[in-house]
Motif scaffolding. Structure first.
Motif, PDB file in Angstrom:
ATOM      1  N   LEU A 409       0.828  -1.205   0.000  1.00 57.11           N
ATOM      2  CA  LEU A 409       0.000   0.000   0.000  1.00 57.11           C
ATOM      3  C   LEU A 409       0.865   1.258   0.000  1.00 57.11           C
ATOM      4  O   LEU A 409       0.547   2.240  -0.680  1.00 57.11           O
ATOM      5  CB  LEU A 409      -0.930  -0.009   1.220  1.00 57.11           C
ATOM      6  CG  LEU A 409      -1.898  -1.201   1.294  1.00 57.11           C
ATOM      7  CD1 LEU A 409      -2.734  -1.127   2.568  1.00 57.11           C
ATOM      8  CD2 LEU A 409      -2.802  -1.245   0.065  1.00 57.11           C
ATOM      9  N   ILE A 410       1.962   1.218   0.751  1.00 57.94           N
ATOM     10  CA  ILE A 410       2.908   2.342   0.752  1.00 57.94           C
ATOM     11  C   ILE A 410       3.514   2.504  -0.638  1.00 57.94           C
ATOM     12  O   ILE A 410       3.604   3.621  -1.178  1.00 57.94           O
ATOM     13  CB  ILE A 410       4.019   2.113   1.804  1.00 57.94           C
ATOM     14  CG1 ILE A 410       3.432   2.172   3.218  1.00 57.94           C
ATOM     15  CG2 ILE A 410       5.149   3.135   1.648  1.00 57.94           C
ATOM     16  CD1 ILE A 410       4.400   1.762   4.304  1.00 57.94           C
ATOM     17  N   HIS A 411       3.916   1.383  -1.212  1.00 59.61           N
ATOM     18  CA  HIS A 411       4.505   1.361  -2.552  1.00 59.61           C
ATOM     19  C   HIS A 411       3.552   1.989  -3.567  1.00 59.61           C
ATOM     20  O   HIS A 411       3.944   2.834  -4.389  1.00 59.61           O
ATOM     21  CB  HIS A 411       4.783  -0.101  -2.912  1.00 59.61           C
ATOM     22  CG  HIS A 411       5.759  -0.278  -4.026  1.00 59.61           C
ATOM     23  ND1 HIS A 411       6.533  -1.397  -4.159  1.00 59.61           N
ATOM     24  CD2 HIS A 411       6.086   0.508  -5.081  1.00 59.61           C
ATOM     25  CE1 HIS A 411       7.293  -1.286  -5.229  1.00 59.61           C
ATOM     26  NE2 HIS A 411       7.025  -0.154  -5.807  1.00 59.61           N
ATOM     27  N   MET A 412       2.295   1.597  -3.531  1.00 59.63           N
ATOM     28  CA  MET A 412       1.293   2.074  -4.477  1.00 59.63           C
ATOM     29  C   MET A 412       1.087   3.587  -4.353  1.00 59.63           C
ATOM     30  O   MET A 412       1.015   4.309  -5.356  1.00 59.63           O
ATOM     31  CB  MET A 412      -0.023   1.342  -4.233  1.00 59.63           C
ATOM     32  CG  MET A 412      -0.999   1.391  -5.385  1.00 59.63           C
ATOM     33  SD  MET A 412      -2.484   0.391  -5.054  1.00 59.63           S
ATOM     34  CE  MET A 412      -1.770  -1.267  -4.965  1.00 59.63           C
ATOM     35  N   THR A 413       1.016   4.071  -3.124  1.00 61.11           N
ATOM     36  CA  THR A 413       0.812   5.504  -2.880  1.00 61.11           C
ATOM     37  C   THR A 413       1.968   6.332  -3.420  1.00 61.11           C
ATOM     38  O   THR A 413       1.768   7.371  -4.071  1.00 61.11           O
ATOM     39  CB  THR A 413       0.649   5.763  -1.371  1.00 61.11           C
ATOM     40  OG1 THR A 413      -0.422   4.972  -0.856  1.00 61.11           O
ATOM     41  CG2 THR A 413       0.357   7.229  -1.099  1.00 61.11           C
ATOM     42  N   ILE A 414       3.191   5.882  -3.166  1.00 62.15           N
ATOM     43  CA  ILE A 414       4.369   6.604  -3.648  1.00 62.15           C
ATOM     44  C   ILE A 414       4.426   6.603  -5.174  1.00 62.15           C
ATOM     45  O   ILE A 414       4.795   7.609  -5.796  1.00 62.15           O
ATOM     46  CB  ILE A 414       5.665   5.984  -3.064  1.00 62.15           C
ATOM     47  CG1 ILE A 414       5.697   6.141  -1.537  1.00 62.15           C
ATOM     48  CG2 ILE A 414       6.896   6.623  -3.687  1.00 62.15           C
ATOM     49  CD1 ILE A 414       5.749   7.559  -1.039  1.00 62.15           C
ATOM     50  N   PHE A 415       4.042   5.492  -5.805  1.00 62.73           N
ATOM     51  CA  PHE A 415       4.063   5.413  -7.266  1.00 62.73           C
ATOM     52  C   PHE A 415       3.107   6.431  -7.894  1.00 62.73           C
ATOM     53  O   PHE A 415       3.416   7.024  -8.930  1.00 62.73           O
ATOM     54  CB  PHE A 415       3.698   3.996  -7.719  1.00 62.73           C
ATOM     55  CG  PHE A 415       4.892   3.151  -8.057  1.00 62.73           C
ATOM     56  CD1 PHE A 415       6.096   3.332  -7.397  1.00 62.73           C
ATOM     57  CD2 PHE A 415       4.820   2.182  -9.040  1.00 62.73           C
ATOM     58  CE1 PHE A 415       7.199   2.558  -7.701  1.00 62.73           C
ATOM     59  CE2 PHE A 415       5.923   1.406  -9.361  1.00 62.73           C
ATOM     60  CZ  PHE A 415       7.114   1.599  -8.693  1.00 62.73           C
ATOM     61  N   ILE A 416       1.933   6.607  -7.294  1.00 66.96           N
ATOM     62  CA  ILE A 416       0.970   7.590  -7.806  1.00 66.96           C
ATOM     63  C   ILE A 416       1.552   9.001  -7.694  1.00 66.96           C
ATOM     64  O   ILE A 416       1.453   9.813  -8.629  1.00 66.96           O
ATOM     65  CB  ILE A 416      -0.365   7.490  -7.042  1.00 66.96           C
ATOM     66  CG1 ILE A 416      -1.036   6.152  -7.336  1.00 66.96           C
ATOM     67  CG2 ILE A 416      -1.290   8.649  -7.407  1.00 66.96           C
ATOM     68  CD1 ILE A 416      -2.257   5.863  -6.483  1.00 66.96           C
ATOM     69  N   ALA A 417       2.188   9.287  -6.556  1.00 71.39           N
ATOM     70  CA  ALA A 417       2.817  10.602  -6.358  1.00 71.39           C
ATOM     71  C   ALA A 417       3.942  10.820  -7.369  1.00 71.39           C
ATOM     72  O   ALA A 417       4.090  11.918  -7.927  1.00 71.39           O
ATOM     73  CB  ALA A 417       3.348  10.715  -4.936  1.00 71.39           C
ATOM     74  N   GLN A 418       4.739   9.767  -7.640  1.00 67.60           N
ATOM     75  CA  GLN A 418       5.826   9.887  -8.607  1.00 67.60           C
ATOM     76  C   GLN A 418       5.305  10.187 -10.011  1.00 67.60           C
ATOM     77  O   GLN A 418       5.899  10.983 -10.740  1.00 67.60           O
ATOM     78  CB  GLN A 418       6.644   8.595  -8.636  1.00 67.60           C
ATOM     79  CG  GLN A 418       7.595   8.428  -7.463  1.00 67.60           C
ATOM     80  CD  GLN A 418       8.430   7.169  -7.583  1.00 67.60           C
ATOM     81  OE1 GLN A 418       7.914   6.103  -7.912  1.00 67.60           O
ATOM     82  NE2 GLN A 418       9.723   7.292  -7.335  1.00 67.60           N
ATOM     83  N   LEU A 419       4.206   9.559 -10.403  1.00 71.39           N
ATOM     84  CA  LEU A 419       3.618   9.803 -11.724  1.00 71.39           C
ATOM     85  C   LEU A 419       3.228  11.277 -11.880  1.00 71.39           C
ATOM     86  O   LEU A 419       3.501  11.895 -12.919  1.00 71.39           O
ATOM     87  CB  LEU A 419       2.396   8.905 -11.931  1.00 71.39           C
ATOM     88  CG  LEU A 419       1.590   9.127 -13.217  1.00 71.39           C
ATOM     89  CD1 LEU A 419       2.464   8.889 -14.448  1.00 71.39           C
ATOM     90  CD2 LEU A 419       0.365   8.211 -13.252  1.00 71.39           C
ATOM     91  N   CYS A 420       2.627  11.833 -10.843  1.00 73.74           N
ATOM     92  CA  CYS A 420       2.226  13.249 -10.885  1.00 73.74           C
ATOM     93  C   CYS A 420       3.437  14.165 -11.046  1.00 73.74           C
ATOM     94  O   CYS A 420       3.430  15.100 -11.865  1.00 73.74           O
ATOM     95  CB  CYS A 420       1.459  13.616  -9.609  1.00 73.74           C
ATOM     96  SG  CYS A 420      -0.116  12.748  -9.411  1.00 73.74           S
TER      97      CYS A 420
END
Length: 510
Positions: A409-420
């Motif tokens: 879940l942490i991984h997924m959240t950071i990936f979304i932030a990185q895309l932005c």
């Protein structure tokens, strides 16, 4: 326009060649994974995954340089400077040899101490674990030295050679499985030994092919101070991105071992194995398209570059979703058919891993376009630095007693932030308008995801959990995904191009 059309045809041809390689490799790897798990057993399979992960941690040093090698070779090939390309190749071979010596030194000191003191490995398997560790170091170094050769093959877009070598490697791994069944010695040590031998053979094949077909691959000692500074500057800033990627994968794998033991490493390894099989479809496509992205930047053809980045990202998502939908809906059934006995946490970990992949594939071509510019300092400080936070956040989460799945879940959240942040930064780096990417990539992705999910979900919750339901859902997933992609995900011109190819294919058959 004619030149761009020829480039598109080359991309399509190369993608097809890589898919032939991938289909063969995937079928063999799924079979061999099951046999290896059954032959080694849960404990030894988990040990191999986590001990190999310790060695892979050292590739934090090499991953950044590997990206620099691919970028510089492809960029100069796009410029058409053969003499400069020869200098770059010899220089990067020197760098990789030097880096290998540094990694061996670190692995035989810090890594060896960490393995024997900090890792959660049963005492009766420490001897075998140390053997696996040493052989994993050898395998890693051989792979590291092969990078310049494989980078040249990809830069020249010789995908048929790339495919043949991949098929040979997969076949060799099938032979390894047979050897495991044949011999009665310590199978974990035997497995690691045979994998190292495969790496040695692959290194030899790459070297022989490149020397015979590419003049610039005839190594000679070169020291170009200006080039070294440029490459190490590029690699130094790319260190943040490469480091964050490894901490996300192998770093979290080691944390999971420290807090929960070998059994969860098995579940994580199985989830990654299935995900890797799915990602091969995407990687084959991006491997074919990436050289053209870099070459387009080298020739200042930004409009074509934007088109490749957007279309490449969209198709990468479609390819992943095509396989992800049935896996997400019938995870337990698929793992039961494949493994027979499904280790604890495997179902949950696989679903979460697939979810992360659906987010990450959107950024594949964005990362390639960033690397093509060579000016990556600001990007890596922000995006790479954000990725680095995953490791400490997971450590804190496990330390305070949160469940194993928290890392995903942490991984997924950071990936979304990185895309932005990627989209925001690339607006200036390659002049890519954010709304252009949102309109041409993200919106079609979301529309296809929602439209294709409706009917399979309806069947999932209205039918009893039987093998018949599994077959029905898989068929409906395929039909609904293909239909949604064609009707909603593709533009009018893309549909027309597909129709044209289908008519040609039909004419050839008839």
């Amino acid at each position: 326009m004619l030149e761009d059309s020829q480039k598109n045809k080359r991309i399509a041809k190369n993608t097809l060649l890589l898919y032939v390689r991938m289909l063969f490799s995937m079928l063999i790897s799924l079979y061999t994974s099951r046999v290896i798990l059954q032959t080694l057993g849960v404990k030894d399979y988990g040990i191999y995954n986590v001990v190999g992960g310790v060695v892979t941690m050292f590739s934090i040093l090499s991953g950044s340089l590997s990206a620099a090698i691919s970028r510089f070779i492809t960029y100069e090939l796009g410029k058409g400077d053969t003499k400069k390309l020869s200098t770059i190749f010899s220089s990067v071979v020197n760098i990789q040899i030097g880096l290998s010596l540094i990694i061996v030194l670190l692995a035989e000191t810090i890594g060896l101490w960490f393995l024997n003191v900090k890792m959660n490995i049963p005492a009766d398997r420490m001897y075998a674990s140390n053997w696996v560790y040493q052989l994993s170091i050898l395998t890693f170094v051989l792979g590291l030295i092969s990078v310049p050769y494989s980078a040249v093959i990809v830069a020249y877009e010789r995908m048929s050679t790339f495919a043949y070598i991949g098929i040979f490697e997969t076949t060799a791994k099938l032979v390894v499985v047979y050897m495991l069944l044949l011999f009665t010695c310590d199978k974990l040590i035997l497995f690691a030994t045979l994998m190292a031998m495969i790496a040695l053979i692959i290194r030899f094949i790459y070297g022989v092919y490149c020397k015979r077909h590419f003049e610039e691959c005839n190594y000679k000692f070169v020291y170009d101070n200006t080039l070294f500074k440029k490459m190490f500057s590029f690699a130094g800033w790319n260190f943040l991105g490469a480091g964050s990627a490894l901490l996300m994968s192998q770093g979290v794998n080691i944390l999971m071992n420290m807090f929960f033991g070998v059994t969860l490493n098995v579940a994580r390894g199985i989830a990654n194995q299935v995900d890797n099989a799915v990602q091969q479809f995407v990687n084959n496509f991006t491997t074919a398209i990436n050289p053209q992205i870099t070459k387009s930047y080298a020739t200042d053809n930004l409009s074509y570059m934007h088109q490749l980045v957007s279309v490449g990202s969209k198709y990468s998502f479609f390819l992943t979703w095509f396989f992800a939908l049935p896996i997400l809906l019938e995870t337990n059934r698929i793992l039961s058919i494949w493994l027979k006995v499904v280790p604890e946490y495997s179902v949950l970990f696989l679903k979460l891993t697939i979810g992360i992949s659906l987010i990450s594939v959107i950024s594949n071509t964005l990362v390639t376009s960033m690397l093509a510019t060579g000016d990556i300092k600001k990007y890596q400080i922000i995006v790479g630095g954000l990725g680095m936070t995953i490791f400490p956040l997971v450590y804190i989460a496990y330390k305070i007693g949160l469940p194993p799945a928290t890392s995903y879940l942490i991984h997924m959240t950071i990936f979304i932030a990185q895309l932005c942040f990627r989209l925001y930064l690339l607006r200036n780096m390659i002049k890519l308008p954010i709304m252009y990417f949102v309109k041409n990539t993200l919106l079609p992705d979301v529309k296809v995801l929602l439209a294709s999910s409706f009917m399979p979900l309806l069947l999932l919750y209205s039918m009893q959990d039987t093998f018949f339901r599994f077959l029905v859902i898989c068929i409906v997933c395929v039909c609904s995904t293909i239909g949604s992609i064609y009707i909603i995900g593709l533009t009018k011109s893309e549909r027309a191009l597909i129709n044209q190819y289908m008519l040609k294919f039909k004419a050839r058959i008839i």
